[in-house]
Scaffold this motif. Structure first.
Motif, PDB file in Angstrom:
ATOM      1  N   ILE A   1       0.824  -1.221   0.000  1.00 43.21           N
ATOM      2  CA  ILE A   1       0.000   0.000   0.000  1.00 43.21           C
ATOM      3  C   ILE A   1       0.858   1.272   0.000  1.00 43.21           C
ATOM      4  N   GLY A   2       2.148   1.139   0.319  1.00 45.22           N
ATOM      5  CA  GLY A   2       3.042   2.308   0.327  1.00 45.22           C
ATOM      6  C   GLY A   2       3.043   3.013   1.667  1.00 45.22           C
ATOM      7  N   ARG A   3       4.184   3.644   1.946  1.00 45.94           N
ATOM      8  CA  ARG A   3       4.421   4.265   3.258  1.00 45.94           C
ATOM      9  C   ARG A   3       3.372   5.343   3.606  1.00 45.94           C
ATOM     10  N   LYS A   4       3.022   6.170   2.579  1.00 45.51           N
ATOM     11  CA  LYS A   4       2.111   7.300   2.815  1.00 45.51           C
ATOM     12  C   LYS A   4       0.716   6.805   3.203  1.00 45.51           C
ATOM     13  N   ALA A   5       0.191   5.838   2.424  1.00 49.35           N
ATOM     14  CA  ALA A   5      -1.159   5.297   2.694  1.00 49.35           C
ATOM     15  C   ALA A   5      -1.163   4.552   4.026  1.00 49.35           C
ATOM     16  N   TRP A   6      -0.057   3.837   4.315  1.00 47.10           N
ATOM     17  CA  TRP A   6       0.049   3.105   5.578  1.00 47.10           C
ATOM     18  C   TRP A   6      -0.078   4.073   6.750  1.00 47.10           C
ATOM     19  N   LYS A   7       0.681   5.186   6.662  1.00 48.66           N
ATOM     20  CA  LYS A   7       0.683   6.162   7.751  1.00 48.66           C
ATOM     21  C   LYS A   7      -0.712   6.768   7.922  1.00 48.66           C
ATOM     22  N   ALA A   8      -1.337   7.148   6.793  1.00 49.70           N
ATOM     23  CA  ALA A   8      -2.674   7.759   6.853  1.00 49.70           C
ATOM     24  C   ALA A   8      -3.664   6.791   7.509  1.00 49.70           C
ATOM     25  N   LEU A   9      -3.607   5.513   7.104  1.00 49.77           N
ATOM     26  CA  LEU A   9      -4.526   4.505   7.659  1.00 49.77           C
ATOM     27  C   LEU A   9      -4.286   4.285   9.149  1.00 49.77           C
ATOM     28  N   HIS A  10      -3.021   4.113   9.526  1.00 54.11           N
ATOM     29  CA  HIS A  10      -2.731   3.772  10.920  1.00 54.11           C
ATOM     30  C   HIS A  10      -2.920   4.958  11.869  1.00 54.11           C
ATOM     31  N   VAL A  11      -2.568   6.169  11.404  1.00 49.83           N
ATOM     32  CA  VAL A  11      -2.767   7.341  12.276  1.00 49.83           C
ATOM     33  C   VAL A  11      -4.266   7.585  12.460  1.00 49.83           C
ATOM     34  N   SER A  12      -5.030   7.581  11.337  1.00 46.28           N
ATOM     35  CA  SER A  12      -6.478   7.827  11.478  1.00 46.28           C
ATOM     36  C   SER A  12      -7.139   6.678  12.241  1.00 46.28           C
ATOM     37  N   GLY A  13      -6.689   5.432  12.009  1.00 50.05           N
ATOM     38  CA  GLY A  13      -7.255   4.280  12.717  1.00 50.05           C
ATOM     39  C   GLY A  13      -7.089   4.391  14.222  1.00 50.05           C
ATOM     40  N   MET A  14      -5.904   4.833  14.664  1.00 52.46           N
ATOM     41  CA  MET A  14      -5.669   4.974  16.110  1.00 52.46           C
ATOM     42  C   MET A  14      -6.637   5.995  16.703  1.00 52.46           C
ATOM     43  N   TRP A  15      -6.889   7.089  15.956  1.00 57.66           N
ATOM     44  CA  TRP A  15      -7.807   8.121  16.473  1.00 57.66           C
ATOM     45  C   TRP A  15      -9.249   7.625  16.461  1.00 57.66           C
ATOM     46  N   VAL A  16      -9.616   6.852  15.434  1.00 62.67           N
ATOM     47  CA  VAL A  16     -10.976   6.292  15.382  1.00 62.67           C
ATOM     48  C   VAL A  16     -11.182   5.369  16.588  1.00 62.67           C
ATOM     49  N   LEU A  17     -10.189   4.500  16.856  1.00 62.73           N
ATOM     50  CA  LEU A  17     -10.309   3.567  17.978  1.00 62.73           C
ATOM     51  C   LEU A  17     -10.324   4.304  19.318  1.00 62.73           C
TER      52      LEU A  17
END
Ligand code: HEM
Length: 209
Positions: free
Chosen positions: A141-157
């Motif tokens: 998925i690439g570094r940029k998409a990974w970061k966007a997913l994981h940072v937003s995911g942590m905030w959603v959780l």
């Protein structure tokens, strides 16, 4: 005699944490004579183990910047495996919810679609974050998409945990405690990020001087 203390890291840490979640669930189910009540208790217990693991992963880098110590550095290093253990604990939470629905046919009809939205969004992010937590999928998925997913995911959780605890305060004042802990963790993470940014700016300035 030089006794060796076993050190758990990486997959062995994940294995140990997951085993502890399974052991706790098995003990709750084994020692409660009422299976339906036991399942409900185990649902609550796994939500709590997930909460503890989530907090460790959510605040690791902030603590490493604000109060550097061997423990905070270890937490940062092991963050991926702590996150995967959180996902495992929540997989058990889901399995128990399914079992509870089978044992108690009034469970699902008693819930509203709107009431299931926060938890379902939470699970969607847990699945996506777990699937992208391996070298091959991260690269895919690439570094940029990974970061966007994981940072937003942590905030959603973090939002789902805040909401899940907040909505239970009318049922018991004890829920003020996990709600307060989650709120404090959010403050710690924000301050940690600001400190990280300030440190980076100071280093850049030093390099350009
Ligand atoms: C649609 C998905 C979900 C359903 C149907 C569900 C269902 C439940 C049920 C039945 C309980 C026990 C309630 C009680 O006996 O008082 C519970 C507790 C809880 N769940 Fe879930 N859950 C879901 C997803 C999630 C997610 C994604 C999170 C967090 C990321 C979460 C966090 C919690 C918390 C914090 C508790 C309270 C534990 C306590 O009593 O200390 N749940 N959930």
């Amino acid at each position: 005699m030089n006794a060796q203390i076993p050190r758990y890291h990486g997959w062995s840490l994940f294995g140990l944490l997951s085993l502890l979640v399974l052991l706790m669930t098995a003990l709750i189910l084994a020692f409660n004579p009422d299976l339906i009540e036991a399942t409900r208790t185990a649902i609550r217990a796994t939500a709590r183990t997930s909460f503890a693991l989530f907090l460790a992963a959510f605040t690791a880098s902030a603590f490493a910047v604000l109060v550097p110590s061997p423990l905070s550095k270890t937490l940062v290093r092991e963050r991926r495996f702590i996150g995967l253990a959180f996902a495992f604990s929540h997989l058990v939470h889901a399995a128990l919810i399914y079992t509870y629905g089978q044992l108690n046919p009034e469970f699902w009809p008693g819930r509203t679609t709107v009431g299931n939205i926060p938890g379902s969004i939470g699970y969607l992010f847990i699945i996506l974050m777990t699937l992208t937590s391996f070298k091959t999928t991260t690269r895919l998925i690439g570094r940029k998409a990974w970061k966007a997913l994981h940072v937003s995911g942590m905030w959603v959780l973090a939002a789902v945990f805040t909401y899940s605890n907040f909505k239970r305060i009318p049922l018991s004042a004890w829920y003020v405690l996990p709600f307060g802990i989650m709120f404090s963790a959010i403050v710690v993470r924000v301050i940690g990020k600001l400190a990280q940014k300030a440190k980076r700016v100071a280093t850049d300035r030093k390099l350009t001087q």
